[in-house]
Design a protein around this motif. Structure first.
Motif: not given
Ligand SMILES: Cc1ncc(COP(=O)(O)O)c(C=O)c1O
Length: 490
Positions: A130, A195-197, A221, A260, A262, A267, A295, A297, A325, A328, A335
Protein backbone atom coordinates in the motif's frame (compact mmCIF):
# COMPACT_ATOMS: atom_id res chain seq x y z
CA UNK A 1 -21.33 31.96 62.47
CA UNK A 2 -20.59 28.54 63.94
CA UNK A 3 -17.09 27.14 63.63
CA UNK A 4 -16.88 23.97 61.61
CA UNK A 5 -14.42 21.44 62.99
CA UNK A 6 -11.08 21.49 61.12
CA UNK A 7 -11.51 18.49 58.79
CA UNK A 8 -8.50 16.37 57.86
CA UNK A 9 -6.67 17.94 54.96
CA UNK A 10 -4.72 15.50 52.84
CA UNK A 11 -1.88 16.94 50.79
CA UNK A 12 -0.61 13.60 49.53
CA UNK A 13 -0.32 13.49 45.78
CA UNK A 14 0.28 17.24 45.42
CA UNK A 15 3.71 17.40 43.85
CA UNK A 16 4.60 20.85 42.62
CA UNK A 17 7.27 21.16 39.94
CA UNK A 18 9.57 24.14 40.55
CA UNK A 19 9.85 26.64 37.73
CA UNK A 20 6.52 25.76 36.13
CA UNK A 21 4.10 28.22 37.75
CA UNK A 22 3.75 27.00 41.34
CA UNK A 23 0.61 29.04 42.08
CA UNK A 24 -1.12 27.68 39.00
CA UNK A 25 -0.15 24.11 39.88
CA UNK A 26 -1.45 24.47 43.42
CA UNK A 27 -4.67 26.08 42.19
CA UNK A 28 -5.20 23.19 39.73
CA UNK A 29 -4.45 20.50 42.31
CA UNK A 30 -6.87 21.98 44.83
CA UNK A 31 -9.56 22.62 42.22
CA UNK A 32 -9.32 19.01 41.01
CA UNK A 33 -9.73 17.72 44.58
CA UNK A 34 -12.73 19.98 45.18
CA UNK A 35 -14.42 18.92 41.93
CA UNK A 36 -13.93 15.21 42.40
CA UNK A 37 -14.97 15.31 46.06
CA UNK A 38 -11.68 14.51 47.73
CA UNK A 39 -12.10 17.89 49.43
CA UNK A 40 -15.71 18.04 50.56
CA UNK A 41 -17.71 21.21 50.97
CA UNK A 42 -17.11 22.78 54.35
CA UNK A 43 -13.54 21.52 54.71
CA UNK A 44 -11.41 24.15 56.29
CA UNK A 45 -8.17 24.77 54.46
CA UNK A 46 -5.05 25.26 56.55
CA UNK A 47 -3.95 28.84 56.99
CA UNK A 48 -1.85 30.09 54.10
CA UNK A 49 1.30 30.23 56.21
CA UNK A 50 0.80 26.63 57.31
CA UNK A 51 0.04 25.46 53.75
CA UNK A 52 3.18 27.22 52.47
CA UNK A 53 5.25 25.44 55.11
CA UNK A 54 3.74 22.04 54.39
CA UNK A 55 4.34 22.38 50.66
CA UNK A 56 7.70 24.09 50.97
CA UNK A 57 6.67 27.13 48.92
CA UNK A 58 6.27 30.83 49.65
CA UNK A 59 3.17 32.18 51.33
CA UNK A 60 2.73 34.56 48.45
CA UNK A 61 2.34 31.63 46.06
CA UNK A 62 -0.29 30.02 48.27
CA UNK A 63 -2.19 33.30 48.53
CA UNK A 64 -2.26 33.66 44.75
CA UNK A 65 -3.63 30.12 44.31
CA UNK A 66 -6.27 30.69 46.99
CA UNK A 67 -7.25 34.05 45.52
CA UNK A 68 -7.92 32.36 42.18
CA UNK A 69 -10.01 29.62 43.84
CA UNK A 70 -11.86 32.27 45.78
CA UNK A 71 -12.54 34.34 42.65
CA UNK A 72 -13.96 31.31 40.87
CA UNK A 73 -16.12 30.26 43.81
CA UNK A 74 -14.33 27.04 44.79
CA UNK A 75 -13.51 28.31 48.25
CA UNK A 76 -15.15 30.85 50.48
CA UNK A 77 -13.69 32.96 53.25
CA UNK A 78 -15.34 33.37 56.58
CA UNK A 79 -14.32 36.55 58.28
CA UNK A 80 -11.80 35.84 61.00
CA UNK A 81 -12.19 32.13 60.46
CA UNK A 82 -10.02 31.10 57.47
CA UNK A 83 -10.88 29.58 54.14
CA UNK A 84 -13.43 26.80 53.51
CA UNK A 85 -14.21 24.62 50.53
CA UNK A 86 -17.46 25.87 48.99
CA UNK A 87 -20.54 23.67 48.99
CA UNK A 88 -20.76 22.69 45.32
CA UNK A 89 -23.02 20.35 43.49
CA UNK A 90 -20.41 17.79 42.66
CA UNK A 91 -20.25 16.17 39.27
CA UNK A 92 -20.26 12.45 39.78
CA UNK A 93 -17.74 10.66 37.62
CA UNK A 94 -19.44 8.94 34.70
CA UNK A 95 -19.50 5.17 34.92
CA UNK A 96 -16.79 3.56 32.83
CA UNK A 97 -18.19 3.06 29.31
CA UNK A 98 -19.10 -0.52 28.59
CA UNK A 99 -19.35 -1.92 25.06
CA UNK A 100 -23.13 -2.04 25.30
CA UNK A 101 -23.67 1.61 26.17
CA UNK A 102 -20.96 2.92 23.81
CA UNK A 103 -22.38 1.02 20.84
CA UNK A 104 -26.06 1.63 21.59
CA UNK A 105 -27.41 2.67 18.18
CA UNK A 106 -27.41 0.48 15.06
CA UNK A 107 -24.99 2.89 13.36
CA UNK A 108 -22.56 2.65 16.25
CA UNK A 109 -22.92 -1.13 16.40
CA UNK A 110 -21.99 -1.33 12.72
CA UNK A 111 -18.95 0.80 13.46
CA UNK A 112 -17.91 -1.60 16.20
CA UNK A 113 -17.99 -4.50 13.74
CA UNK A 114 -16.31 -2.66 10.86
CA UNK A 115 -13.32 -0.64 11.88
CA UNK A 116 -9.82 -0.41 10.48
CA UNK A 117 -6.85 -1.90 12.24
CA UNK A 118 -4.34 0.94 12.56
CA UNK A 119 -1.47 0.38 10.11
CA UNK A 120 2.14 0.29 11.42
CA UNK A 121 3.46 3.79 12.15
CA UNK A 122 7.17 3.05 11.83
CA UNK A 123 9.17 3.72 8.64
CA UNK A 124 8.45 1.29 5.79
CA UNK A 125 10.16 -2.09 5.74
CA UNK A 126 10.17 -4.80 3.11
CA UNK A 127 7.46 -6.00 2.12
CA UNK A 128 4.95 -3.39 3.25
CA UNK A 129 1.93 -3.09 1.01
CA UNK A 130 0.00 0.00 0.00
CA UNK A 131 2.96 2.40 -0.05
CA UNK A 132 5.03 3.72 -2.95
CA UNK A 133 8.71 4.65 -2.99
CA UNK A 134 8.06 7.75 -0.96
CA UNK A 135 11.72 7.97 -0.03
CA UNK A 136 12.04 9.47 -3.54
CA UNK A 137 9.51 12.25 -3.11
CA UNK A 138 11.07 15.64 -4.03
CA UNK A 139 10.57 17.18 -0.61
CA UNK A 140 12.75 20.19 -1.39
CA UNK A 141 10.65 21.13 -4.40
CA UNK A 142 7.49 20.61 -2.38
CA UNK A 143 8.86 22.72 0.48
CA UNK A 144 9.80 25.49 -1.96
CA UNK A 145 6.32 25.52 -3.49
CA UNK A 146 4.71 25.48 -0.05
CA UNK A 147 6.88 28.40 1.08
CA UNK A 148 6.05 30.35 -2.08
CA UNK A 149 2.33 29.80 -1.60
CA UNK A 150 2.28 30.77 2.07
CA UNK A 151 4.63 33.74 1.73
CA UNK A 152 1.97 35.77 0.00
CA UNK A 153 -1.27 33.88 -0.46
CA UNK A 154 -3.98 35.63 -2.45
CA UNK A 155 -6.43 36.84 0.18
CA UNK A 156 -9.35 35.62 -1.91
CA UNK A 157 -8.17 32.06 -1.37
CA UNK A 158 -8.07 32.24 2.40
CA UNK A 159 -11.78 32.34 3.11
CA UNK A 160 -14.16 29.42 2.63
CA UNK A 161 -13.58 27.91 -0.78
CA UNK A 162 -15.55 25.75 -3.16
CA UNK A 163 -16.50 22.48 -1.38
CA UNK A 164 -15.61 20.57 -4.55
CA UNK A 165 -12.03 21.79 -4.18
CA UNK A 166 -9.54 24.20 -5.73
CA UNK A 167 -10.58 24.95 -9.31
CA UNK A 168 -7.06 25.04 -10.73
CA UNK A 169 -6.23 21.64 -9.25
CA UNK A 170 -9.45 20.19 -10.65
CA UNK A 171 -8.61 21.56 -14.12
CA UNK A 172 -5.13 20.07 -13.97
CA UNK A 173 -6.46 16.69 -12.80
CA UNK A 174 -8.87 16.72 -15.76
CA UNK A 175 -5.98 17.33 -18.16
CA UNK A 176 -3.87 14.66 -16.48
CA UNK A 177 -6.66 12.06 -16.64
CA UNK A 178 -7.29 12.83 -20.29
CA UNK A 179 -3.61 12.42 -21.22
CA UNK A 180 -2.54 9.65 -18.89
CA UNK A 181 -5.67 7.54 -18.48
CA UNK A 182 -7.69 8.38 -21.57
CA UNK A 183 -10.52 9.66 -19.40
CA UNK A 184 -12.34 12.71 -20.75
CA UNK A 185 -13.85 14.62 -17.88
CA UNK A 186 -15.03 18.06 -16.95
CA UNK A 187 -13.41 19.75 -13.92
CA UNK A 188 -16.92 20.69 -12.79
CA UNK A 189 -17.52 17.00 -12.12
CA UNK A 190 -14.35 16.49 -10.09
CA UNK A 191 -14.48 16.68 -6.30
CA UNK A 192 -11.25 16.83 -4.30
CA UNK A 193 -11.23 14.55 -1.27
CA UNK A 194 -9.06 13.59 1.64
CA UNK A 195 -7.69 10.54 -0.17
CA UNK A 196 -9.45 7.65 -1.89
CA UNK A 197 -10.91 6.42 1.39
CA UNK A 198 -13.03 9.54 1.84
CA UNK A 199 -14.12 9.32 -1.78
CA UNK A 200 -15.32 5.73 -1.22
CA UNK A 201 -16.95 6.68 2.06
CA UNK A 202 -18.86 9.53 0.34
CA UNK A 203 -20.20 6.98 -2.18
CA UNK A 204 -21.34 4.83 0.74
CA UNK A 205 -23.01 7.76 2.50
CA UNK A 206 -24.80 9.10 -0.57
CA UNK A 207 -25.67 6.10 -2.71
CA UNK A 208 -26.60 3.48 -0.12
CA UNK A 209 -29.71 3.02 2.01
CA UNK A 210 -29.47 0.71 5.02
CA UNK A 211 -30.25 -2.82 3.81
CA UNK A 212 -29.07 -2.24 0.20
CA UNK A 213 -26.74 -4.83 -1.22
CA UNK A 214 -23.28 -3.84 -2.35
CA UNK A 215 -20.98 -6.17 -4.30
CA UNK A 216 -17.24 -6.09 -3.63
CA UNK A 217 -14.35 -8.20 -4.82
CA UNK A 218 -13.43 -11.10 -2.54
CA UNK A 219 -10.53 -11.13 -1.87
CA UNK A 220 -10.56 -7.35 -1.90
CA UNK A 221 -9.88 -4.02 -0.23
CA UNK A 222 -11.38 -4.40 3.24
CA UNK A 223 -11.50 -0.67 4.07
CA UNK A 224 -13.95 -0.09 1.20
CA UNK A 225 -16.17 -2.97 2.35
CA UNK A 226 -16.20 -1.48 5.86
CA UNK A 227 -17.27 1.94 4.57
CA UNK A 228 -20.27 0.39 2.80
CA UNK A 229 -21.14 -1.84 5.76
CA UNK A 230 -21.06 1.12 8.16
CA UNK A 231 -23.52 2.92 5.86
CA UNK A 232 -25.85 -0.04 6.45
CA UNK A 233 -25.17 -2.03 3.27
CA UNK A 234 -25.21 -5.76 3.14
CA UNK A 235 -21.78 -6.36 1.63
CA UNK A 236 -21.62 -9.38 -0.71
CA UNK A 237 -18.32 -10.80 -1.90
CA UNK A 238 -17.98 -11.68 -5.60
CA UNK A 239 -15.33 -14.19 -6.67
CA UNK A 240 -12.57 -13.48 -9.22
CA UNK A 241 -10.88 -15.51 -11.91
CA UNK A 242 -8.10 -14.69 -14.34
CA UNK A 243 -10.32 -12.07 -16.04
CA UNK A 244 -11.12 -10.33 -12.78
CA UNK A 245 -14.52 -9.95 -11.12
CA UNK A 246 -17.02 -12.62 -12.20
CA UNK A 247 -19.61 -10.13 -13.40
CA UNK A 248 -22.24 -12.80 -14.16
CA UNK A 249 -22.36 -13.56 -10.40
CA UNK A 250 -24.06 -10.16 -9.90
CA UNK A 251 -27.28 -11.73 -11.24
CA UNK A 252 -27.35 -13.83 -8.08
CA UNK A 253 -27.26 -10.78 -5.79
CA UNK A 254 -30.84 -9.61 -5.65
CA UNK A 255 -31.29 -5.88 -5.38
CA UNK A 256 -27.59 -5.12 -5.74
CA UNK A 257 -27.28 -1.30 -5.85
CA UNK A 258 -23.59 -0.79 -6.27
CA UNK A 259 -20.38 -2.59 -7.23
CA UNK A 260 -17.03 -1.46 -5.83
CA UNK A 261 -13.94 -2.77 -7.64
CA UNK A 262 -10.30 -2.17 -8.58
CA UNK A 263 -10.31 -3.01 -12.31
CA UNK A 264 -6.83 -1.84 -13.46
CA UNK A 265 -4.97 -3.89 -10.88
CA UNK A 266 -7.19 -5.88 -8.59
CA UNK A 267 -6.39 -5.43 -4.93
CA UNK A 268 -4.76 -7.68 -3.80
CA UNK A 269 -4.53 -10.39 -6.48
CA UNK A 270 -3.22 -8.09 -9.25
CA UNK A 271 -5.62 -9.36 -11.96
CA UNK A 272 -6.73 -6.83 -14.60
CA UNK A 273 -10.45 -6.80 -15.45
CA UNK A 274 -10.77 -7.96 -19.06
CA UNK A 275 -12.50 -5.83 -21.70
CA UNK A 276 -15.46 -8.24 -22.09
CA UNK A 277 -15.99 -8.11 -18.30
CA UNK A 278 -15.78 -4.30 -18.34
CA UNK A 279 -18.46 -4.13 -20.98
CA UNK A 280 -20.59 -6.72 -19.14
CA UNK A 281 -20.31 -4.69 -15.95
CA UNK A 282 -21.38 -1.48 -17.69
CA UNK A 283 -24.30 -3.40 -19.16
CA UNK A 284 -25.27 -4.62 -15.68
CA UNK A 285 -25.23 -1.02 -14.37
CA UNK A 286 -27.39 0.17 -17.26
CA UNK A 287 -29.90 -2.65 -16.87
CA UNK A 288 -30.17 -2.50 -13.08
CA UNK A 289 -29.69 1.24 -12.63
CA UNK A 290 -26.74 0.33 -10.38
CA UNK A 291 -23.59 2.30 -9.58
CA UNK A 292 -20.02 1.23 -10.28
CA UNK A 293 -17.31 2.63 -8.01
CA UNK A 294 -14.02 2.26 -9.86
CA UNK A 295 -11.03 2.56 -7.52
CA UNK A 296 -7.99 3.32 -9.69
CA UNK A 297 -5.67 3.48 -6.68
CA UNK A 298 -2.42 2.52 -8.47
CA UNK A 299 -3.31 2.92 -12.16
CA UNK A 300 -0.13 4.90 -12.90
CA UNK A 301 2.06 1.87 -12.25
CA UNK A 302 2.06 -0.14 -15.45
CA UNK A 303 5.34 -1.78 -16.52
CA UNK A 304 4.45 -3.45 -19.80
CA UNK A 305 1.55 -3.64 -22.22
CA UNK A 306 -0.97 -0.89 -22.80
CA UNK A 307 -3.27 -0.17 -19.86
CA UNK A 308 -6.96 -0.71 -20.52
CA UNK A 309 -9.01 2.45 -20.44
CA UNK A 310 -10.73 2.99 -17.10
CA UNK A 311 -14.36 1.89 -16.89
CA UNK A 312 -15.27 5.54 -16.51
CA UNK A 313 -13.85 6.20 -20.00
CA UNK A 314 -16.16 3.56 -21.48
CA UNK A 315 -19.25 4.63 -19.56
CA UNK A 316 -21.99 6.10 -21.76
CA UNK A 317 -24.75 5.85 -19.15
CA UNK A 318 -23.19 7.97 -16.37
CA UNK A 319 -23.13 5.07 -13.94
CA UNK A 320 -19.40 5.01 -13.07
CA UNK A 321 -17.82 6.92 -10.22
CA UNK A 322 -14.06 7.10 -10.65
CA UNK A 323 -11.84 7.29 -7.54
CA UNK A 324 -8.23 8.52 -7.77
CA UNK A 325 -5.58 9.20 -5.14
CA UNK A 326 -2.24 11.01 -4.88
CA UNK A 327 -1.32 8.67 -2.01
CA UNK A 328 0.40 6.13 -4.27
CA UNK A 329 2.35 8.75 -6.21
CA UNK A 330 3.35 11.10 -3.43
CA UNK A 331 2.78 9.51 -0.01
CA UNK A 332 -0.35 8.36 1.84
CA UNK A 333 -0.17 10.92 4.66
CA UNK A 334 -0.67 13.72 2.11
CA UNK A 335 -4.37 12.71 2.20
CA UNK A 336 -5.28 13.98 -1.23
CA UNK A 337 -7.54 12.21 -3.66
CA UNK A 338 -10.48 12.93 -5.95
CA UNK A 339 -13.69 11.69 -7.47
CA UNK A 340 -14.78 12.01 -11.09
CA UNK A 341 -18.54 11.92 -10.92
CA UNK A 342 -21.45 11.59 -13.32
CA UNK A 343 -22.81 15.13 -13.79
CA UNK A 344 -25.99 14.24 -11.92
CA UNK A 345 -24.05 13.42 -8.74
CA UNK A 346 -21.33 16.09 -8.68
CA UNK A 347 -23.37 18.74 -6.84
CA UNK A 348 -24.65 16.34 -4.19
CA UNK A 349 -21.17 15.02 -3.44
CA UNK A 350 -19.81 18.54 -3.05
CA UNK A 351 -22.70 19.48 -0.76
CA UNK A 352 -22.15 16.43 1.41
CA UNK A 353 -18.45 17.18 1.64
CA UNK A 354 -19.30 20.77 2.61
CA UNK A 355 -21.31 19.46 5.57
CA UNK A 356 -18.51 17.15 6.62
CA UNK A 357 -15.58 19.54 6.36
CA UNK A 358 -16.44 22.58 4.16
CA UNK A 359 -13.58 21.57 1.84
CA UNK A 360 -10.05 20.24 1.81
CA UNK A 361 -7.33 22.45 3.23
CA UNK A 362 -6.20 25.00 0.59
CA UNK A 363 -2.40 24.82 0.97
CA UNK A 364 -1.99 21.19 -0.11
CA UNK A 365 -4.39 21.66 -3.01
CA UNK A 366 -2.71 24.83 -4.26
CA UNK A 367 0.78 23.36 -3.94
CA UNK A 368 -0.25 20.15 -5.73
CA UNK A 369 -1.72 22.29 -8.52
CA UNK A 370 1.58 24.15 -8.88
CA UNK A 371 3.52 20.88 -8.62
CA UNK A 372 1.53 19.55 -11.59
CA UNK A 373 1.53 22.77 -13.60
CA UNK A 374 5.32 23.16 -13.31
CA UNK A 375 5.93 19.64 -14.64
CA UNK A 376 7.23 18.14 -11.37
CA UNK A 377 4.34 15.71 -11.16
CA UNK A 378 4.98 14.08 -14.54
CA UNK A 379 8.69 13.83 -13.77
CA UNK A 380 7.91 12.33 -10.40
CA UNK A 381 5.53 9.75 -11.86
CA UNK A 382 8.24 8.61 -14.28
CA UNK A 383 10.73 8.36 -11.45
CA UNK A 384 8.31 6.46 -9.21
CA UNK A 385 7.43 4.05 -11.99
CA UNK A 386 11.10 3.41 -12.71
CA UNK A 387 11.86 2.89 -9.02
CA UNK A 388 8.90 0.55 -8.55
CA UNK A 389 9.94 -1.42 -11.62
CA UNK A 390 13.55 -1.74 -10.38
CA UNK A 391 12.33 -2.82 -6.93
CA UNK A 392 9.95 -5.32 -8.52
CA UNK A 393 12.82 -6.74 -10.62
CA UNK A 394 14.98 -7.10 -7.52
CA UNK A 395 12.28 -9.03 -5.70
CA UNK A 396 11.63 -11.30 -8.69
CA UNK A 397 15.36 -11.94 -9.09
CA UNK A 398 16.20 -12.51 -5.42
CA UNK A 399 13.14 -14.49 -4.37
CA UNK A 400 14.03 -18.13 -3.55
CA UNK A 401 13.32 -20.60 -6.34
CA UNK A 402 11.54 -23.39 -4.53
CA UNK A 403 9.76 -22.60 -1.31
CA UNK A 404 7.85 -25.68 -0.18
CA UNK A 405 4.11 -25.09 -0.40
CA UNK A 406 4.52 -21.74 -2.18
CA UNK A 407 3.89 -21.19 -5.91
CA UNK A 408 6.54 -19.40 -8.00
CA UNK A 409 6.12 -15.62 -8.16
CA UNK A 410 3.80 -14.50 -10.96
CA UNK A 411 4.73 -12.08 -13.74
CA UNK A 412 4.00 -8.59 -12.43
CA UNK A 413 2.90 -6.06 -15.04
CA UNK A 414 1.38 -3.42 -12.82
CA UNK A 415 1.00 -2.03 -9.32
CA UNK A 416 3.08 -1.88 -6.19
CA UNK A 417 2.55 -5.37 -4.83
CA UNK A 418 2.23 -8.96 -5.96
CA UNK A 419 0.32 -11.92 -4.75
CA UNK A 420 1.55 -15.50 -4.68
CA UNK A 421 -0.52 -18.58 -3.86
CA UNK A 422 0.32 -20.93 -1.00
CA UNK A 423 -0.85 -24.55 -0.71
CA UNK A 424 -2.74 -24.32 2.57
CA UNK A 425 -3.82 -21.90 5.25
CA UNK A 426 -1.56 -23.63 7.78
CA UNK A 427 1.44 -23.14 5.49
CA UNK A 428 0.53 -19.48 4.88
CA UNK A 429 0.39 -18.84 8.59
CA UNK A 430 3.69 -20.60 9.15
CA UNK A 431 5.40 -18.53 6.44
CA UNK A 432 3.88 -15.27 7.69
CA UNK A 433 4.71 -15.81 11.34
CA UNK A 434 8.31 -16.92 10.75
CA UNK A 435 8.84 -13.97 8.38
CA UNK A 436 7.50 -11.54 10.94
CA UNK A 437 9.66 -13.06 13.65
CA UNK A 438 12.65 -12.38 11.37
CA UNK A 439 11.63 -8.72 11.07
CA UNK A 440 10.14 -8.99 7.57
CA UNK A 441 6.64 -7.60 6.98
CA UNK A 442 4.37 -10.16 5.39
CA UNK A 443 0.63 -10.33 4.83
CA UNK A 444 -1.37 -13.48 4.28
CA UNK A 445 -3.89 -13.48 1.42
CA UNK A 446 -6.40 -15.24 3.67
CA UNK A 447 -6.99 -11.93 5.50
CA UNK A 448 -8.48 -10.28 2.39
CA UNK A 449 -11.54 -12.50 1.95
CA UNK A 450 -14.99 -11.64 3.18
CA UNK A 451 -15.88 -13.86 6.14
CA UNK A 452 -18.79 -15.53 4.30
CA UNK A 453 -16.65 -16.56 1.28
CA UNK A 454 -17.63 -19.91 -0.24
CA UNK A 455 -14.06 -20.55 -1.36
CA UNK A 456 -12.48 -23.42 0.64
CA UNK A 457 -10.12 -22.25 3.34
CA UNK A 458 -6.93 -23.61 1.78
CA UNK A 459 -7.75 -22.02 -1.58
CA UNK A 460 -7.71 -18.63 0.14
CA UNK A 461 -4.07 -18.96 1.19
CA UNK A 462 -1.27 -16.87 -0.25
CA UNK A 463 1.22 -14.10 0.42
CA UNK A 464 0.83 -10.45 -0.53
CA UNK A 465 4.17 -8.66 -0.95
CA UNK A 466 4.58 -4.94 -1.43
CA UNK A 467 7.78 -4.38 -3.40
CA UNK A 468 7.93 -0.60 -3.82
CA UNK A 469 8.24 0.62 -0.25
CA UNK A 470 12.00 0.24 0.24
CA UNK A 471 15.19 0.44 -1.89
CA UNK A 472 16.74 -2.64 -3.49
CA UNK A 473 19.37 -3.26 -0.75
CA UNK A 474 16.64 -3.62 1.83
CA UNK A 475 14.74 -6.04 -0.42
CA UNK A 476 17.88 -8.16 -0.82
CA UNK A 477 18.46 -8.11 2.93
CA UNK A 478 14.84 -9.09 3.66
CA UNK A 479 14.99 -12.02 1.21
CA UNK A 480 18.20 -13.16 2.87
CA UNK A 481 16.49 -13.12 6.25
CA UNK A 482 13.55 -15.05 4.81
CA UNK A 483 15.90 -17.74 3.50
CA UNK A 484 17.21 -18.21 7.02
CA UNK A 485 13.81 -17.98 8.71
CA UNK A 486 12.25 -20.41 6.25
CA UNK A 487 15.29 -22.71 6.43
CA UNK A 488 15.91 -22.65 2.68
CA UNK A 489 19.26 -23.36 1.02
CA UNK A 490 21.28 -20.14 1.18
C1 LIG B 1 -7.33 -0.53 -3.19
C2 LIG B 1 -7.07 0.71 -2.41
N1 LIG B 1 -7.90 1.74 -2.53
C3 LIG B 1 -7.73 2.86 -1.82
C4 LIG B 1 -6.68 2.99 -0.94
C5 LIG B 1 -6.59 4.21 -0.05
O1 LIG B 1 -6.08 5.28 -0.65
P1 LIG B 1 -5.97 6.64 0.15
O2 LIG B 1 -4.74 6.55 0.98
O3 LIG B 1 -5.90 7.68 -0.89
O4 LIG B 1 -7.20 6.77 1.01
C6 LIG B 1 -5.79 1.95 -0.78
C7 LIG B 1 -4.69 2.08 0.17
O5 LIG B 1 -3.84 1.24 0.33
C8 LIG B 1 -5.98 0.78 -1.55
O6 LIG B 1 -5.14 -0.26 -1.42
Amino acid sequence: MSHSPALPFDLSGIHLQPGQGLARQLYQALRERILDGRLVGGTRLPASRELAQLLGISRNTVTRALDQLYAEGYVAGRVGDGTYVAELVRQRPLPAPTPSNVYGSPALQRLQQHHLTPPPVEAPRAFRIGVPAFDLFPFQTWARLQARFWRKPALARLGYGDPAGDWRLRELIAVYLRNARGLECDPRHIVITCGAQQAISLCAQLLIQPGDRVAVESPGYGAAGHAFAVAGAQVCGVALDNEGLQVEALQGIDGCRLVYLTPSHQYPTGVTLSLPRRLALLEWAKREGGWIVEDDYDGEYRYSGTPLAPLAALDRQQRVIYVGTFGKLAFPALRLGYLVLPPSLAGAFAQRLALDMRHMEIGTQAVMAEFIAAGHFQRHIRRMRQAARARRDTLLREWPQAIPGCAPLPAVEAGLHLCVRVASLAREQELVSTARAAGVEMNGLSGYWLPDSQVPEDARAGLVLGFAAVPEVQIIDAVQRLRQAWKLCL
